[in-house]
Write a protein that holds these residues in place. Structure first.
Motif, PDB file in Angstrom:
ATOM      1  N   THR A   1       0.823  -1.218   0.000  1.00  0.00           N
ATOM      2  CA  THR A   1       0.000   0.000   0.000  1.00  0.00           C
ATOM      3  C   THR A   1       0.855   1.266   0.000  1.00  0.00           C
ATOM      4  OG1 THR A   1      -0.117   0.227   2.418  1.00  0.00           O
ATOM      5  CG2 THR A   1      -1.749  -1.207   1.355  1.00  0.00           C
ATOM      6  N   GLY A   2       2.143   1.110   0.337  1.00  0.00           N
ATOM      7  CA  GLY A   2       3.011   2.287   0.447  1.00  0.00           C
ATOM      8  C   GLY A   2       2.806   3.035   1.751  1.00  0.00           C
ATOM      9  N   ARG A   3       2.075   2.440   2.683  1.00  0.00           N
ATOM     10  CA  ARG A   3       1.801   3.094   3.960  1.00  0.00           C
ATOM     11  C   ARG A   3       3.077   3.275   4.761  1.00  0.00           C
ATOM     12  NH1 ARG A   3      -2.051   0.040   8.175  1.00  0.00           N
ATOM     13  NH2 ARG A   3      -0.176  -0.439   9.376  1.00  0.00           N
TER      14      ARG A   3
ATOM     15  N   ALA B   1      -9.566  10.488  12.333  1.00  0.00           N
ATOM     16  CA  ALA B   1      -8.402   9.754  12.818  1.00  0.00           C
ATOM     17  C   ALA B   1      -7.099  10.370  12.333  1.00  0.00           C
ATOM     18  CB  ALA B   1      -8.483   8.295  12.353  1.00  0.00           C
ATOM     19  N   VAL B   2      -6.170  10.549  13.263  1.00  0.00           N
ATOM     20  CA  VAL B   2      -4.824  11.031  12.937  1.00  0.00           C
ATOM     21  C   VAL B   2      -3.897   9.831  12.844  1.00  0.00           C
ATOM     22  CG1 VAL B   2      -2.891  12.477  13.660  1.00  0.00           C
ATOM     23  CG2 VAL B   2      -5.240  13.223  14.117  1.00  0.00           C
ATOM     24  N   ASN B   3      -3.247   9.677  11.700  1.00  0.00           N
ATOM     25  CA  ASN B   3      -2.348   8.550  11.478  1.00  0.00           C
ATOM     26  C   ASN B   3      -0.951   8.852  12.022  1.00  0.00           C
ATOM     27  OD1 ASN B   3      -4.330   7.028   9.931  1.00  0.00           O
ATOM     28  ND2 ASN B   3      -4.014   8.565   8.321  1.00  0.00           N
TER      29      ASN B   3
ATOM     30  N   ARG C   1      -4.962   3.868   3.676  1.00  0.00           N
ATOM     31  CA  ARG C   1      -4.780   5.292   3.375  1.00  0.00           C
ATOM     32  C   ARG C   1      -5.474   5.709   2.079  1.00  0.00           C
ATOM     33  NH1 ARG C   1      -3.290   4.248   7.630  1.00  0.00           N
ATOM     34  NH2 ARG C   1      -1.449   4.968   8.768  1.00  0.00           N
ATOM     35  N   LYS C   2      -6.734   5.372   1.973  1.00  0.00           N
ATOM     36  CA  LYS C   2      -7.521   5.732   0.801  1.00  0.00           C
ATOM     37  C   LYS C   2      -8.491   6.882   1.070  1.00  0.00           C
ATOM     38  CE  LYS C   2      -5.870   2.269  -1.641  1.00  0.00           C
ATOM     39  NZ  LYS C   2      -4.961   2.514  -2.794  1.00  0.00           N
TER      40      LYS C   2
ATOM     41  N   VAL D   1      -4.439  12.797   8.161  1.00  0.00           N
ATOM     42  CA  VAL D   1      -5.719  12.601   8.837  1.00  0.00           C
ATOM     43  C   VAL D   1      -6.655  11.836   7.913  1.00  0.00           C
ATOM     44  CG1 VAL D   1      -7.692  13.720   9.938  1.00  0.00           C
ATOM     45  CG2 VAL D   1      -5.418  14.742  10.139  1.00  0.00           C
ATOM     46  N   SER D   2      -7.224  10.773   8.441  1.00  0.00           N
ATOM     47  CA  SER D   2      -8.149   9.929   7.688  1.00  0.00           C
ATOM     48  C   SER D   2      -9.584  10.221   8.081  1.00  0.00           C
ATOM     49  CB  SER D   2      -7.862   8.446   7.939  1.00  0.00           C
ATOM     50  OG  SER D   2      -6.696   8.028   7.261  1.00  0.00           O
TER      51      SER D   2
END
Length: 342
Positions: free
Chosen positions: A55-57, A253-255, A269-270, A260-261
């Motif tokens: 995913t590249g997260r 939500a803060v990653n 992370r979409k 921020v999601s």
């Protein structure tokens, strides 16, 4: 047994969302201290390292200075935050400054209640004491087996089960005003195991509950990965079709990288709606990206977004349902411009 048999989510006494939307201040903010984990659970995306890499997260821990900015930003809202949830995708206790995170939020005056969810592996007495002293209000513990062998089967981690239980016992003895909630997926348990769960944890927790697996992670097939067929909701509730996601009206939500999601289930992370490093939380909460998602949901277009369409949280785990009120809420939101909200 001292503990109440009760899920970690409070299903009673909830605020009717249709009466308060749009909220000037979110009820809940998820902040992810760490998005990696010491377990490799078959039922969780984070446990599949190759999947996460694809995913590249970004992988790592939330910078403490970014965290402080997030908490400071909460001071711009009209009211204190009801609940700060210090978890999202990883094992939060892997963050070396987790206790400092709790204390900073408590001392800020911007947060009413702080909880976390952990696999419990790191709940050793030396780790627990600073967290309790910092003032955490609740610790949710996810138990993933009733023996060392079951832990290995579902988490691919060697866990000394007796030591694990002993650490929780010591936590309970030391907990003070902190609430200890323990839950386990019933899908992995025999009838004997179910009774042993209550016998083992019933006197060293405030709440205990046997949940079901749920396909909550969008595009992550829990049934395929575990080999377990899901036939009812997480709390034994009936599976239902839901048009509007209520979470996006009261939480975000803060990653770990500061992005921020829209949703706490956005593991791939979409659903990016902002960046806490460069924007204020209030601007993100009232911003155009969040507003667009809310309006699309209220118009019945949730499933036009591939991530939201693949979410099983709404059908299997939902504590609130605002579908009936969608037309009314749409008119209310459309009558409020972004500039007015900010």
């Amino acid at each position: 047994m001292k503990a109440n048999i009760k899920p970690r989510i409070n299903l009673e006494g909830r605020t009717p969302l249709q009466e308060v939307i749009p909220l000037p201040t979110p009820f809940v903010l998820f902040v992810d201290p760490v998005n990696t984990c010491n377990f490799k659970c078959t039922f969780c995306p984070t446990g599949d390292h190759d999947l996460i890499k694809s995913t590249g997260r970004w992988q790592g821990r939330l910078d403490f200075e970014v965290y402080k900015k997030v908490i400071d930003d909460l001071g711009e809202f009209d009211q204190p935050l009801k609940v700060l949830r210090l978890y999202k995708e990883g094992e939060p206790l892997l963050h070396t400054r987790f206790a400092d995170m709790v204390r900073y939020a408590k001392d800020s005056g911007h947060v009413q209640y702080i909880d976390t969810t952990t696999n419990g592996y790191l709940l050793t007495p030396d780790k627990v004491s600073p967290i309790l002293d910092a003032g955490i209000d609740r610790i949710n513990i996810s138990v993933d087996g009733m023996s060392s062998q079951q832990y290995w089967e579902f988490t691919k981690t060697r866990v000394d089960f007796d030591k694990f239980v002993d650490n929780i016992r010591k936590l309970y003895e030391r907990k003070g005003d902190c609430e200890i909630c323990i839950k386990i997926p019933g899908d992995i348990l025999s009838e004997e195991d179910r009774q042993r769960f209550f016998d083992t944890f019933g006197d060293i927790a405030d709440r205990v509950f046997i949940e079901n697996f749920a396909p909550c992670w969008p595009t992550f097939d829990v049934e395929e990965r575990t080999g377990i067929q899901i036939t009812e909701g997480i709390y034994g509730n009936a599976i239902q079709e839901v048009k509007v996601c209520p979470y996006i009206f009261y939480s975000m939500a803060v990653n770990t990288d500061g992005s921020v999601s829209l949703c706490f289930l956005d593991w791939a992370r979409k659903l990016d709606i902002g960046d806490a490093r460069t924007q204020s939380l209030k601007a993100i909460w009232n911003g155009e990206a969040m507003r667009k998602h809310r309006i699309e949901h209220l118009k019945g277009r949730r499933k036009e977004d591939p991530t939201c369409a693949a979410c099983g949280q709404l059908s299997h785990c939902l504590p609130d349902n605002i579908d009936t009120y969608a037309p009314m809420l749409l008119k209310r939101l459309e009558a409020t411009s972004v500039s007015e909200a900010v």
